[in-house]
Design an enzyme around this catalytic site. Structure first.
Site, mmCIF file in Angstrom:
data_model
loop_
_atom_site.group_PDB
_atom_site.id
_atom_site.type_symbol
_atom_site.label_atom_id
_atom_site.label_comp_id
_atom_site.label_asym_id
_atom_site.label_seq_id
_atom_site.Cartn_x
_atom_site.Cartn_y
_atom_site.Cartn_z
ATOM 1 N N HIS A 268 -0.612 -1.848 -12.187
ATOM 2 C CA HIS A 268 -1.538 -0.940 -12.891
ATOM 3 C C HIS A 268 -2.435 -0.299 -11.824
ATOM 4 O O HIS A 268 -1.923 0.314 -10.890
ATOM 5 C CB HIS A 268 -2.286 -1.778 -13.945
ATOM 6 C CG HIS A 268 -3.056 -1.006 -14.971
ATOM 7 N ND1 HIS A 268 -2.972 0.351 -15.128
ATOM 8 C CD2 HIS A 268 -3.965 -1.418 -15.916
ATOM 9 C CE1 HIS A 268 -3.768 0.733 -16.120
ATOM 10 N NE2 HIS A 268 -4.386 -0.325 -16.606
ATOM 11 N N HIS A 307 6.319 5.530 -14.264
ATOM 12 C CA HIS A 307 5.262 5.385 -15.267
ATOM 13 C C HIS A 307 5.906 5.112 -16.610
ATOM 14 O O HIS A 307 6.963 5.646 -16.906
ATOM 15 C CB HIS A 307 4.426 6.681 -15.337
ATOM 16 C CG HIS A 307 3.090 6.470 -15.948
ATOM 17 N ND1 HIS A 307 2.898 6.472 -17.300
ATOM 18 C CD2 HIS A 307 1.884 6.215 -15.384
ATOM 19 C CE1 HIS A 307 1.617 6.235 -17.541
ATOM 20 N NE2 HIS A 307 0.972 6.074 -16.402
ATOM 21 N N ASP A 363 -1.542 7.056 -8.644
ATOM 22 C CA ASP A 363 -1.885 6.184 -7.525
ATOM 23 C C ASP A 363 -1.200 6.568 -6.220
ATOM 24 O O ASP A 363 -1.536 6.031 -5.171
ATOM 25 C CB ASP A 363 -1.509 4.731 -7.871
ATOM 26 C CG ASP A 363 -2.439 4.157 -8.914
ATOM 27 O OD1 ASP A 363 -3.638 4.479 -8.846
ATOM 28 O OD2 ASP A 363 -1.981 3.410 -9.788
#
Ligand code: ACO
Length: 437
Positions: A268, A307, A363
């Site tokens: 995450h 994702h 990210d």
């Protein structure tokens, strides 16, 4: 049969059932009507990891993962990132509408009113080792705030909630900055409320002996944009934790700490730290193809890629790439950007990633900016948690105001033993599977 209904035939009993659609879904509780007899509990839906379960109705964030669309309260993320400040977006996410000038002024001053931490908070932080992970310190300090504001437990009182929401948004940058200063061994810097939310955060992070901190406007704007991009992301893992813990009427400090704990995981929010470790391990552009082969062989994951929802380019990654260029004008260009760009180029042309619809997520590039700004990788997830606190609180408030919500409590499919009789210790034999526990 109504037009908007799903017809199901149970082959075991040959009975047929008709379930109305509700906003394109069927209510899972209706499945309980499907029974083989009066003793039967009824059918449950089995959905490990919630791949296909809507657990709530929400009007906060909209994502179309196939098209790469992200909107807060209907506004495209691209427009908000370009035109708003983070606190303006925070107001939007929490209240549903963009603020007027007067509303924004009041909101900003409300948040600034709560930036100070109780002096005792410094005592918790002092107890941590100098090399404690900043996310561990952040999570623990958030939870500890619960002891300072016991009235926060009255979660059904809208006025109490309003105060805690302001407190939490005001205090998270201060906690984050204190954890950062603690890890460097520097004295804590108190908030400066003449500065904006992001500028004050920079002040608490980086002010040394100068009497007044003067933030670099390019850096503060880039941080503000990063905060906007990270503010909410509908029912992700940590939002789900916030809702689940909040549904038991735990106070918002411990619920936010629990959500932050979920965020810290490497799948995450912890992925941004892992991306930097991965780029370090790759080392140079020419070693990218070999790394991609290793990923394809299943040895490692390409961190910052893939994702659950986006099966297209994450729109936040695109904006972060743009923000990185702005930051590199004010700082040195991070050499890891070359490796990241090459990784993205090679991956996006490779059948393995194309077939699985794996694209860079938020990210992938955020850590590169953070590092160029001088942050160590272990602080990256804390930087993510500051703005995401807004999203967690909005999800928490929406959950509490939703009359359909109750304490979150999934069902299970029990796979253990049937009832069996107790065996006295002298008559037991070691089970071979227990050797690994
Ligand atoms: N690298 C290589 N292969 C991958 C990756 C990756 N990063 N992500 C998914 N895959 C592969 C899986 O191995 C699987 O392949 P298979 O069909 O041959 O078994 C396929 O793609 C589907 O992947 P799932 O694991 O089923 O996807 P899921 O939706 O469960 O996982 C997740 C999503 C956890 C984000 C995953 O893509 C991942 O681990 N990515 C790396 C970690 C990361 O960047 N996390 C940040 C997410 S964004 C955020 O939380 C802020």
């Amino acid at each position: 049969m109504p037009e908007e209904a799903l017809n199901i035939i149970d082959q075991r009993t040959k009975s047929s059932y008709e379930f109305p659609f509700f906003k394109g879904a069927i209510r899972a509780a209706n499945l309980r009507q499907i029974k083989t007899g009066p003793e039967d509990f009824g059918v449950v839906s089995y959905d490990p990891a919630f791949l296909n379960t809507a657990a709530c109705q929400s009007s906060i964030t909209y994502i179309d993962g196939d098209k790469g669309i992200l909107r807060y309260r209907g506004y495209p993320i691209e427009q908000l990132a370009e035109k708003c400040t983070f606190l303006e977006v925070a107001y939007l996410i929490l209240n549903g509408e963009l603020p007027t000038e007067v509303q924004l002024d009041n909101w900003v001053s409300d948040i600034k009113y709560h930036t100070m931490l109780h002096e005792k908070t410094k005592n918790f932080l002092t107890g941590f080792n100098h090399d404690a992970h900043p996310m561990g310190m952040f999570i623990s300090t958030l939870a500890a705030l619960s002891t300072l504001y016991p009235e926060a437990r009255k979660v059904r009182d809208p006025e109490v909630r309003k105060l805690q929401i302001r407190r939490l948004i005001g205090k998270v940058p201060t906690i984050a900055a204190y954890t950062y200063r603690h890890s460097l061994g520097y004295p804590y810097v108190y908030p400066d409320n003449e500065l904006s939310y992001t500028e004050n955060f920079m002040n608490m992070l980086w002010r040394m002996v100068e009497p007044k901190y003067r933030p670099n406007p390019v850096v503060s704007r880039a941080l503000d944009i990063l905060f906007i991009l990270h503010a909410d992301h509908e029912q992700n893992c940590s939002a789900n934790v916030m809702r689940a813990v909040g549904s038991a009427e735990a106070d918002p400090y411990v619920a936010t700490a629990a959500a932050a704990a979920a965020l810290s995981g490497s799948l995450h929010g912890g992925a941004n730290e892992e991306v930097l470790k991965m780029l370090d391990a790759i080392g140079s552009k020419d070693r990218v193809p070999a790394y991609i082969e290793k990923v394809k062989a299943g040895g490692v994951k390409l961190m910052g890629f893939g994702h659950r929802i986006y099966k297209n380019y994450d729109p936040r990654a695109r904006i972060i790439k743009w923000a990185a260029d702005q930051v590199f004008v004010a700082t040195c260009r991070n050499p890891k950007l070359e490796i990241a760009l090459e990784l993205e180029r090679v991956a996006l042309e490779d059948e393995y990633f194309i077939k699985r619809k794996l694209y860079p997520n938020v990210d992938f590039y955020s850590g590169i900016i953070y590092q160029a700004l001088g942050f160590k990788p272990d602080v990256f997830t804390v930087l993510f948690a500051i703005p995401r606190t807004v999203g967690w609180l909005a999800q928490w408030q929406e959950m509490l105001e939703d009359p359909e919500q109750k304490i979150a409590r999934p069902r299970q499919i029990y796979t253990g033993y049937e009832a069996r009789d107790f065996v006295p210790i002298g008559k037991r034999t070691a089970h071979p599977a227990l050797a690994i526990r």
